[in-house]
Scaffold this motif. Sequence first.
Motif, PDB file in Angstrom:
ATOM      1  N   SER A  30     -15.381 -19.219  16.704  1.00 22.33           N
ATOM      2  CA  SER A  30     -15.017 -17.811  16.530  1.00 22.33           C
ATOM      3  C   SER A  30     -13.665 -17.726  15.836  1.00 22.33           C
ATOM      4  CB  SER A  30     -14.940 -17.094  17.885  1.00 22.33           C
ATOM      5  OG  SER A  30     -13.821 -17.553  18.619  1.00 22.33           O
ATOM      6  N   ILE A  32     -10.417 -14.545  15.044  1.00 20.56           N
ATOM      7  CA  ILE A  32      -9.992 -13.213  15.473  1.00 20.56           C
ATOM      8  C   ILE A  32      -9.148 -12.500  14.409  1.00 20.56           C
ATOM      9  CG2 ILE A  32      -7.858 -13.984  16.597  1.00 20.56           C
ATOM     10  CD1 ILE A  32      -8.582 -11.976  18.906  1.00 20.56           C
ATOM     11  N   PHE A  39     -12.849 -10.111  17.454  1.00 21.45           N
ATOM     12  CA  PHE A  39     -13.181 -11.448  16.950  1.00 21.45           C
ATOM     13  C   PHE A  39     -14.646 -11.509  16.563  1.00 21.45           C
ATOM     14  CE2 PHE A  39     -13.621 -12.012  21.595  1.00 21.45           C
ATOM     15  CZ  PHE A  39     -14.771 -12.785  21.741  1.00 21.45           C
ATOM     16  N   TYR A  83      -8.629 -15.863  24.033  1.00 18.41           N
ATOM     17  CA  TYR A  83      -7.895 -15.007  23.086  1.00 18.41           C
ATOM     18  C   TYR A  83      -6.890 -14.115  23.808  1.00 18.41           C
ATOM     19  CZ  TYR A  83     -10.717 -16.222  18.982  1.00 18.41           C
ATOM     20  OH  TYR A  83     -11.300 -16.888  17.935  1.00 18.41           O
TER      21      TYR A  83
END
Lengths: 243, 243, 243, 243
Positions: A30, A32, A39, A83
Amino acid sequence: MLEELKQEVYEANMQLPQLDLVTFTWGNVSGIDRQQGLFVIKPSGVAYADLKPSDLVVVNLKGEVVEGDLNPSSDTPTHTVLYNAFPNIGGIVHTHSPWAVSFAAAGLDIPALNTTHADTFYTAVPAARALTQAEIEADYEGNTGKAIVEAFEQRHLDYEATPAALVSQHGPFSWGKDAGQAVYNAKVLEVVAEEDYHSLQLTRANIELPQYLLDKHYYRKHGQDAYYGQNNAQSQTHAQHEK
Amino acid sequence: MLEELKQEVYEANMQLPQLDLVTFTWGNVSGIDRQQGLFVIKPSGVAYADLKPSDLVVVNLKGEVVEGDLNPSSDTPTHTVLYNAFPNIGGIVHTHSPWAVSFAAAGLDIPALNTTHADTFYTAVPAARALTQAEIEADYEGNTGKAIVEAFEQRHLDYEATPAALVSQHGPFSWGKDAGQAVYNAKVLEVVAEEDYHSLQLTRANIELPQYLLDKHYYRKHGQDAYYGQNNAQSQTHAQHEK
Amino acid sequence: MLEELKQEVYEANMQLPQLDLVTFTWGNVSGIDRQQGLFVIKPSGVAYADLKPSDLVVVNLKGEVVEGDLNPSSDTPTHTVLYNAFPNIGGIVHTHSPWAVSFAAAGLDIPALNTTHADTFYTAVPAARALTQAEIEADYEGNTGKAIVEAFEQRHLDYEATPAALVSQHGPFSWGKDAGQAVYNAKVLEVVAEEDYHSLQLTRANIELPQYLLDKHYYRKHGQDAYYGQNNAQSQTHAQHEK
Amino acid sequence: MLEELKQEVYEANMQLPQLDLVTFTWGNVSGIDRQQGLFVIKPSGVAYADLKPSDLVVVNLKGEVVEGDLNPSSDTPTHTVLYNAFPNIGGIVHTHSPWAVSFAAAGLDIPALNTTHADTFYTAVPAARALTQAEIEADYEGNTGKAIVEAFEQRHLDYEATPAALVSQHGPFSWGKDAGQAVYNAKVLEVVAEEDYHSLQLTRANIELPQYLLDKHYYRKHGQDAYYGQNNAQSQTHAQHEK
């Protein structure tokens, strides 16, 4: 929506099979957009050969899908926790790369035994503790992320200087300033795990690197006084990781 | 006769070299048409580079050749026993993949030490007992199948939840709802065997997965409450095995 | 400037990924023009896929850049020390090849256990001692070279007969009459390290080669009485390393 | 001269890199015309990429070159001894394949631990004793062959049923009815060595195969009552080695 980021995260996902970090499709990346707080992540259960940038799913920092027709990776709650807890990271990778899994299954850190390690990881890569039955049943993927964060807090580790962790019984997560660097770190972790395994079988001596050698190698590449590569005093980039 | 099934089993056979599961031609895949009670299987001693769908041999559940100019795999009696004993399986794979063979030669189960294992195998993959001299001399390949079935009975294992076994001194068999899934399971078994070997050398601690973690990972992917992939509450398919 | 040498060193650098000796760009090759007292070396932090002969940097034997727009490899001071201390060598290679790194991290020599070793290395390949904190902080890369030279002096080794060393905690350096032969020696070292690792796990017996077998294999290929290959009584070349 | 045999031996040589049995050019294959008492062998020190059928050297059973501009393999005296001692073999292969070398350096047989082994080798593959200093200095390559023959005599082994040996401190030789089968046997040996290494690390139990299982697997493929493959009761061929 976030087309540029999707392309970047798509390319980072496609690096996983190229770098021999995944069997079948056992991995996800992933990336962001910190300004929007969103994200993008690989959809669950889509083969790499079939993956398109437009398949990527957009998720907010509560873990809610904002855009996308497909289900996001089942590991999305782990990414969400990381995150939120690690504000300076821009990308996350999870794989089942086999050497890192072997250490994770044994519940062991990947120790800092050579300078290949020190160039990327300033300390041992910690194995987060195994989850309890209650944690697994309540919110398995979310608690996986929380166990990683807990390991960094309890050991007073800097998540930027040690950009990876093992989830005991499971496998590695790594991260970086963007998705590409997170993939790079995932590969370093796998290489170092293989080397460490063999070093640990060769000797019973204490072969952990001294702090001053960790300092030398890590700061040769990172921070103000870095002199490795072509763009010193900048943050390292993928292409600069030559020795 | 059974042209569609032949094509499917042919493709599953051709996956074995692609997935690094065979040296030379040491492996075979079969698939069954349950309504007709007939299965198709690779012919004995035909190189993969030369194999054509029309070479596949059709065999009934007594192990008799129904169609085909070539001899079926010498392991055909083992396949026959397994199709009769395990009524819900649609495909069977036998390989000599090296990590699984290493455990089989040591007479050891492949234990459940990590979640890669739990995603596909709900328990340790059992090593069936070695055959006696009398069993070997009387009906070697048939008794090989019976020893696998015996292991599942004695340990009260569900052959659908643990879709593989080791034959001691020999190597792995795996199965699935169709030939393609059986090949997938053969690859998972090989990957897990490699990881387990290294984990077992790294530590002497008891690192077997607790039941609640096996439950979590297995049922995340299988059955009514599965939430992995794009088609939840359906039986898993090959493409859905991403994590 | 030194265009022919640049081409040769470029090609030697490009052999590293072909021979599976580098992950990412963790390696560098240099080659020297002894008459001019200048060597050319890979620039720091340039990916192999992007490398061009004209990117190579020209350095003198004081370690000063004489030509080139890019920074030379951060390991340039190590190359400089070795070229000064070992006057008959024409090329140097540094890699992080994983089997050699495993021995280096364990602080162990690569012992002479088989004739593959003896064909190229007349003795064990020494692991130079770890550097002190003062040495690391004062001149890390230069002192790395000095520790290699010290190992050869203290053990009375001939750097032409044992054309490689390990840097403890770090990895291998190798050299040869030119850059191509240095790469060849780097590959032999990695192969032998892998074989030795497994031999050492298989037995606790003393399996070091006797001196007379080292003599036989080494002098079968090197020096006046060599009878291996097509050009006996000449120094060996890359293509002659068949057995 | 012997053009057909040269082509066959050329192709067998070229299989070595394809089967991952050689690094650089560390291997050689020969094949014999028994009626003429002449064998053809790879020239010494010629890279595989450059090898042509016409480069092969013709040698008689005294080890004398009969035709060819290039020096024959330095291992030619070993091939000569084996062709004289083992009258039913038609081809010989020498490699430095790494798993077999690891056992050879440890001075250990490759034991019969699994049916992959038994399908090709009826017993453990013996490690011939190390040569004495006098033997090495007098006729190294010839005495290498004699030590192999001695091992078969002292252990009362049938060289057709156990078509390979290890030379201690050095590496494997294998043979067969022709050059192609000798290469096949070299690959089986390497695969089995890898599997055995891991099995021996996994357990300290006695896991050697019982004689009746060796009998079953070996005679399933060899001799009058063979029922494996498409051409039973014939000698096995390369393509028939599927299980």
